[in-house]
Structures are given as structure tokens and as C-alpha cells.
Design a protein around this motif. Structure first.
Motif, short mmCIF file in Angstrom:
data_model
loop_
_atom_site.label_atom_id
_atom_site.label_comp_id
_atom_site.label_asym_id
_atom_site.label_seq_id
_atom_site.Cartn_x
_atom_site.Cartn_y
_atom_site.Cartn_z
N MET A 2 -7.08 7.22 -1.54
CA MET A 2 -7.20 5.81 -1.20
C MET A 2 -7.79 5.03 -2.38
O MET A 2 -7.41 3.89 -2.64
N ARG A 3 -8.68 5.68 -3.12
CA ARG A 3 -9.28 5.02 -4.28
C ARG A 3 -8.23 4.78 -5.36
O ARG A 3 -8.18 3.69 -5.96
N ALA A 4 -7.37 5.80 -5.61
CA ALA A 4 -6.34 5.65 -6.64
C ALA A 4 -5.37 4.53 -6.29
O ALA A 4 -4.96 3.74 -7.15
N VAL A 5 -4.99 4.46 -5.02
CA VAL A 5 -4.09 3.40 -4.58
C VAL A 5 -4.78 2.05 -4.69
O VAL A 5 -4.18 1.06 -5.17
N GLY A 6 -6.04 1.99 -4.24
CA GLY A 6 -6.78 0.74 -4.31
C GLY A 6 -6.94 0.24 -5.73
O GLY A 6 -6.81 -0.96 -5.99
N ILE A 10 0.84 -1.20 0.00
CA ILE A 10 0.00 0.00 0.00
C ILE A 10 0.87 1.25 0.00
O ILE A 10 0.64 2.19 -0.78
N ILE A 11 1.89 1.27 0.85
CA ILE A 11 2.75 2.45 0.94
C ILE A 11 3.53 2.63 -0.36
O ILE A 11 3.60 3.75 -0.89
N ALA A 12 4.11 1.57 -0.87
CA ALA A 12 4.89 1.65 -2.12
C ALA A 12 4.01 2.12 -3.28
O ALA A 12 4.45 2.91 -4.12
N THR A 13 2.78 1.66 -3.32
CA THR A 13 1.87 2.08 -4.38
C THR A 13 1.50 3.54 -4.23
O THR A 13 1.40 4.28 -5.22
N GLY A 14 1.28 3.98 -3.01
CA GLY A 14 1.00 5.39 -2.77
C GLY A 14 2.15 6.26 -3.24
O GLY A 14 1.94 7.31 -3.86
N VAL A 15 3.38 5.84 -2.96
CA VAL A 15 4.56 6.58 -3.42
C VAL A 15 4.58 6.64 -4.94
O VAL A 15 4.86 7.70 -5.53
N ALA A 16 4.28 5.54 -5.58
CA ALA A 16 4.29 5.50 -7.05
C ALA A 16 3.26 6.46 -7.63
O ALA A 16 3.54 7.19 -8.60
N SER A 52 -6.50 6.37 7.17
CA SER A 52 -6.92 7.47 6.32
C SER A 52 -5.79 7.87 5.38
O SER A 52 -4.65 7.40 5.51
N LYS A 53 -6.10 8.76 4.46
CA LYS A 53 -5.08 9.28 3.56
C LYS A 53 -3.98 10.00 4.34
O LYS A 53 -2.79 9.93 3.97
N SER A 54 -4.33 10.69 5.40
CA SER A 54 -3.35 11.42 6.19
C SER A 54 -2.28 10.47 6.74
O SER A 54 -1.07 10.76 6.66
N GLU A 55 -2.71 9.35 7.31
CA GLU A 55 -1.75 8.37 7.82
C GLU A 55 -0.95 7.75 6.68
O GLU A 55 0.24 7.47 6.84
N LEU A 56 -1.58 7.56 5.53
CA LEU A 56 -0.86 7.01 4.38
C LEU A 56 0.26 7.95 3.96
O LEU A 56 1.39 7.51 3.71
N VAL A 57 -0.02 9.24 3.90
CA VAL A 57 1.01 10.21 3.52
C VAL A 57 2.15 10.21 4.53
O VAL A 57 3.32 10.27 4.16
N ARG A 79 -4.96 0.65 -8.27
CA ARG A 79 -3.69 0.06 -8.73
C ARG A 79 -3.46 -1.32 -8.13
O ARG A 79 -2.82 -2.18 -8.74
N LEU A 80 -3.97 -1.51 -6.92
CA LEU A 80 -3.77 -2.79 -6.25
C LEU A 80 -4.89 -3.79 -6.54
O LEU A 80 -4.85 -4.93 -6.06
N GLY A 81 -5.90 -3.34 -7.29
CA GLY A 81 -7.02 -4.22 -7.58
C GLY A 81 -7.93 -4.41 -6.39
O GLY A 81 -8.57 -5.47 -6.24
N ARG A 82 -7.98 -3.38 -5.53
CA ARG A 82 -8.82 -3.45 -4.33
C ARG A 82 -9.67 -2.19 -4.24
O ARG A 82 -9.39 -1.18 -4.88
N THR A 83 -10.69 -2.25 -3.43
CA THR A 83 -11.50 -1.05 -3.21
C THR A 83 -10.82 -0.17 -2.17
O THR A 83 -9.99 -0.63 -1.37
N ALA A 84 -11.22 1.10 -2.16
CA ALA A 84 -10.67 2.02 -1.15
C ALA A 84 -11.03 1.54 0.25
O ALA A 84 -10.21 1.60 1.18
N MET A 85 -12.26 1.02 0.41
CA MET A 85 -12.69 0.57 1.74
C MET A 85 -11.82 -0.57 2.24
O MET A 85 -11.55 -0.67 3.45
N ALA A 86 -11.34 -1.41 1.33
CA ALA A 86 -10.50 -2.53 1.75
C ALA A 86 -9.19 -2.04 2.34
O ALA A 86 -8.63 -2.65 3.27
N LEU A 87 -8.69 -0.91 1.84
CA LEU A 87 -7.41 -0.38 2.33
C LEU A 87 -7.53 0.17 3.75
O LEU A 87 -6.55 0.19 4.49
N TYR A 88 -8.71 0.65 4.10
CA TYR A 88 -8.88 1.24 5.43
C TYR A 88 -8.68 0.22 6.55
O TYR A 88 -8.51 0.59 7.71
N THR A 89 -8.70 -1.05 6.20
CA THR A 89 -8.41 -2.09 7.19
C THR A 89 -6.97 -1.98 7.67
O THR A 89 -6.66 -2.31 8.83
#
Length: 241
Positions: free
Chosen positions: A20-24, A2-8, A40-45, A26-36
Motif C-alpha cells: 500500500m505504501r508503494a502504491v501510495g 489505485i488498482i491501475a497503479t498497483g498493477v503497474a 488491505s493489500k489482499s483486497e487490492l490484489v 506513486r500516487l502522491g498519497r500516504t498508505a493510510m489514505a488508500l485504506y479509505t
């Protein structure tokens, strides 16, 4: 992942495109799945920021003195910001304070810790260095992004403005004589340097040279702040630390 994809995403498209949607997607997942995994986007950044800071070297050769080492550190930081321009949008008012952020600070303290400055003075010098490199890199990234984002090359943009200045401010040289005199000689010299250096643009080359000049002046100031007399005693220069 998730982090590496966000950086990309941020590297390729900028912070505005990061979600979160854009990252999801790329990973073939929904944004909601990433919140597990990331609240949030803030923590991802925050996680992305500390992750990319790990690219920076933490060891510098000081055998030739602190100045060559800190110059190399500044060059590395400049290149880092140009690789990851989105990092410049991460607020420093309340920094992330991750382990790699502390490693970056530790590196600079080790380089400059022995120059002889008082601790409070040293901390402020380090802050000035960080903000100088960050600020100059921000301008450089803006130069790189301006043409792709607007579709207007730097040379064309400046040519348009020059024509407007001639039309609407024909007395520019009389109103601003010192500036006009400086620009009449400095601009030609800067363009000659850019052509010789093969830079992507005159503005990019000028930004790089301004970075070098500014860094040299700051380091000259550090050297002037600490004097070594004949018995080897270190003396801070006059003034409030």
C-alpha cells in the motif's frame, strides 16, 4: 487509479514490491489514505487480478472447429501470464471469483461445450487445461526472471553446473543411462531450434516448445475421448470421467 497503479508496480517490480505504501508513493498519497478506498493489500490484489483478466479475449472463432479456437485461447493465456507474471502468485485454491474470472471460464466452456464430453468430464478437462497453461507459464516466467535476479545468464549457470557434474559425478551416464542417451541427442536438437528461432535464451525457447507439445497432447486426448461413429452419435472413451 489505485488498482491501475498497483498493477503497474507489480508488472514492473513483482509482487514482492507491491505494498500500500508503494502504491501510495506513486500516487502522491500516504498508505493510510488508500485504506479509505481499499481495506488491505489482499483486497487490492484481488481487484488487480480481476482487472487484468479483462485483457483476455472472450470471443473466439469456432468456425474451423474447437481445436484451433482453444489453441488460440491457450496462446493468449500464455502471453497474458508473461505480461503479468505476478498473477501466477495469486492463489487458485480460493480464487477471486470476480466477474472477469467468470468471463474467462465462460469463454472456455463455450469453446469446448459442444465437443460431446459428459459435463463432469468436461469440467475436469477444463481444469486440466487451465492448470497446464498456468504451470508452463510459471516455469517460463521463472526462466525470464532468473538471470536478472541472480546476475547470472542461463548459459553461464548451466555451464557451471555441467562442469560440477563432470567433476563430482563422472559416472553419470552409467548411473542414468536412459537420461544420458536422451539428453545427448535432444539437447543438441533443442539448441539448434533455439538458434533458428532467435529466442532470448535456449531455456525460454525450450519452455515454449514444451508448452506447444504438451498442449497438443492434451488436445489429442480430448479428441480421443470423444468418437463420432457413422450415424453421428458421440461416444466418450472408456475410463472414469
Amino acid at each position: 487509479m489505485i488498482i491501475a497503479t498497483g498493477v503497474a508496480v507489480a508488472d514492473e517490480q513483482g509482487m514482492a514490491a507491491l505494498s500500500m505504501r508503494a502504491v501510495g508513493t506513486r500516487l502522491g498519497r500516504t498508505a493510510m489514505a488508500l485504506y479509505t478506498y481499499v481495506p488491505s493489500k489482499s483486497e487490492l490484489v484481488d481487484l488487480m487480478h480481476d482487472r487484468v483478466l479483462a485483457e483476455l479475449p472472450t470471443e473466439y472463432d469456432t468456425s474451423a472447429g474447437w481445436r484451433p479456437a482453444i489453441t488460440t485461447w491457450a496462446d493468449d493465456a500464455w502471453a497474458f501470464y508473461l505480461r503479468h507474471p505476478w498473477v501466477l502468485q495469486v492463489s487458485q485454491a480460493r480464487p477471486v471469483l470476480g466477474p472477469n474470472e467468470y468471463a474467462r471460464l465462460e469463454t472456455v466452456v463455450r469453446i469446448l461445450g459442444g465437443v460431446g464430453l459428459q459435463p463432469l468430464h468436461l469440467r475436469r478437462v477444463i481444469a486440466a487445461l487451465f492448470q497446464f497453461v498456468r504451470g508452463m507459464a510459471l516455469v517460463a516466467t521463472e526462466h525470464r526472471q532468473a538471470a536478472p535476479e541472480t546476475g547470472v545468464p542461463d548459459e553461464e549457470w548451466w555451464a557451471q553446473r555441467s562442469a560440477l557434474m563432470t567433476e563430482f559425478a563422472p559416472d553419470f551416464a552409467e548411473r542414468f543411462p536412459a537420461l544420458a542417451a536422451l539428453e545427448s541427442t535432444a539437447s543438441l536438437a533443442a539448441m539448434t531450434e533455439a538458434e533458428a528461432g532467435g529466442a532470448a535464451s535456449h531455456m525460454e525457447q525450450e519452455g515454449r516448445e514444451a508448452f506447444r507439445v504438451g498442449l497438443d497432447l492434451i488436445l489429442d486426448g480430448v479428441e480421443a475421448a470423444v468418437r463420432t461413429d457413422s450415424d453421428g452419435t458421440l461416444h466418450a472413451s472408456a475410463g472414469t470421467p
